[in-house]
Design an enzyme around this catalytic site. Sequence first.
Site, short mmCIF file in Angstrom:
data_model
loop_
_atom_site.label_atom_id
_atom_site.label_comp_id
_atom_site.label_asym_id
_atom_site.label_seq_id
_atom_site.Cartn_x
_atom_site.Cartn_y
_atom_site.Cartn_z
N LYS A 168 32.77 61.51 43.73
CA LYS A 168 33.35 62.41 42.74
C LYS A 168 33.08 61.86 41.34
O LYS A 168 33.18 60.65 41.10
CB LYS A 168 34.86 62.53 42.98
CG LYS A 168 35.56 63.57 42.10
CD LYS A 168 37.02 63.70 42.50
CE LYS A 168 37.76 64.70 41.62
NZ LYS A 168 39.19 64.83 42.01
N SER A 211 40.94 69.38 42.69
CA SER A 211 39.81 69.19 41.81
C SER A 211 38.57 68.63 42.50
O SER A 211 37.47 68.67 41.96
CB SER A 211 40.21 68.27 40.65
OG SER A 211 40.56 66.97 41.15
N SER A 216 44.40 67.09 45.37
CA SER A 216 43.00 67.34 45.02
C SER A 216 41.97 66.87 46.03
O SER A 216 40.79 67.16 45.89
CB SER A 216 42.67 66.73 43.65
OG SER A 216 43.35 67.41 42.62
#
Length: 485
Positions: free
Chosen positions: A79, A154, A178
Amino acid sequence: MSLLQGRLHDIHSQLTKGELSVVDLVQESLSQIQSTDEKVKAFLHVGEEQAVEHAKQLDEQLQGAAQRGLLFGLPAGIKDNIVTQGMRTTCASRFLENYDPIYDASVVKKLKDAQAVAIGKLNLDEFAMGGSNENSAFQTTRNPWNLDYVPGGSSGGSAASVAAGQVYFSLGSDTGGSIRQPAAYCGVVGLKPTYGLVSRFGLVAFASSLDQIGPITKNVEDAAYVMQAIAGHDDRDSTSAHVDIPDYLSALSGDVKGLKIGVPKEYLGEGIDPQVKEAVLAALKVYEQMGAQWEEVSLPHTEYAVAAYYLLASSEASSNLARYDGVRYGIRSDQAENLMELYTKSRSEGFGPEVKRRIMLGTYALSSGYYDAYYLKAQKVRTLIKQDFDQVFEKYDVIMGPTAPTTAFKIGSQINDPLTMYLNDICTIPINLAGLPAISIPCGHVDGLPVGLQVIGKAFDEANVLRVAHAFEQQTDFHKQRPTL
């Protein structure tokens, strides 16, 4: 079948026998990204040359007697709010679009020590603020099951890349759901560890008392492998816990006989899609057939969790993002004529609407005259939420419910309605406030879109959470189902 869809044991066996090379695995990953990412848009940056070079070095080790890491040769996505040396880290924000870190996050170093191969950086909502990936400054990632739908957020890029078979596993971060919510939306496995179990050093901070890094994988066994590699104390993280790390793989016995499951009525009540509820109840029946028992319980302060979370998370974000001022790093406005204009114009140009919204909310909550009324009260509610979990865990081994109240929604359908977007995290936020571990595993489909079952455990009881989730996988095949791109 793609090499990346194989089981870890099979891949290790093929590597050891010389039937497969690490370069083969990496090339398969790069090929899959090239053929699918124009549709999915999971990656912000692909480090092709670095990945191939690393793969060649690992193949040389295969020829000798060198010890191999747990994740030897496996292509992984990171990420883009986890810093990587030599690979740009932007947090999907214009503010950091030119930021090249000079060090690796602790989890990235641990992956390298385990001999995994970092393929590239994955899209997210800007600074991890959002639940749909639509808040990225660069692109909107799409759900591989239906490209008109969001992948969640996210960590939407992290979940979509695993679902699309682009990488073997990925790392995400979880502040209010997330990791788990996008894992549920994309039909993969997402584990949010206990707060403090995995080092946050090198994770770009959103809300420091809530953020936690964890794995997104194809199945629970792989999640155990990744956790084995990344968990543990880190002197560079002051919130890192001093706890012994058990053998997570040995916990995967498939046996849940006598397990006591608590199912909060608040997680199956108003606002939960009836078909999602049906899928969760069907999953509970599977556990019954395996010898587990479940009962309805109550977490009475759940209704206040979203309000408390957004006050606390926004307050911490306001503080953490104060460092982005156009002076030390990140973009700098060239329209400023004095220092105050440099601050305001750089931040106005660099941050997107959702980040600005949360900075404003957090600054207000922390301001003189409002601190006691909002921030302090939210902290007290957080304590009550943790006490709710403590009371249930006195009688039950795990807590279960849906990961999200609905399946994935259409791109653009909620972006202009922040309150509805925030309420999508009602089932995941309380776990972050309490600092507990939780995993999302696929448990069904509604109109072709995956449904996630959430298993919540006691603090630092990841071994039990993984055991319970793995047992469900042994009786079902939802984790084996993949979208067709």
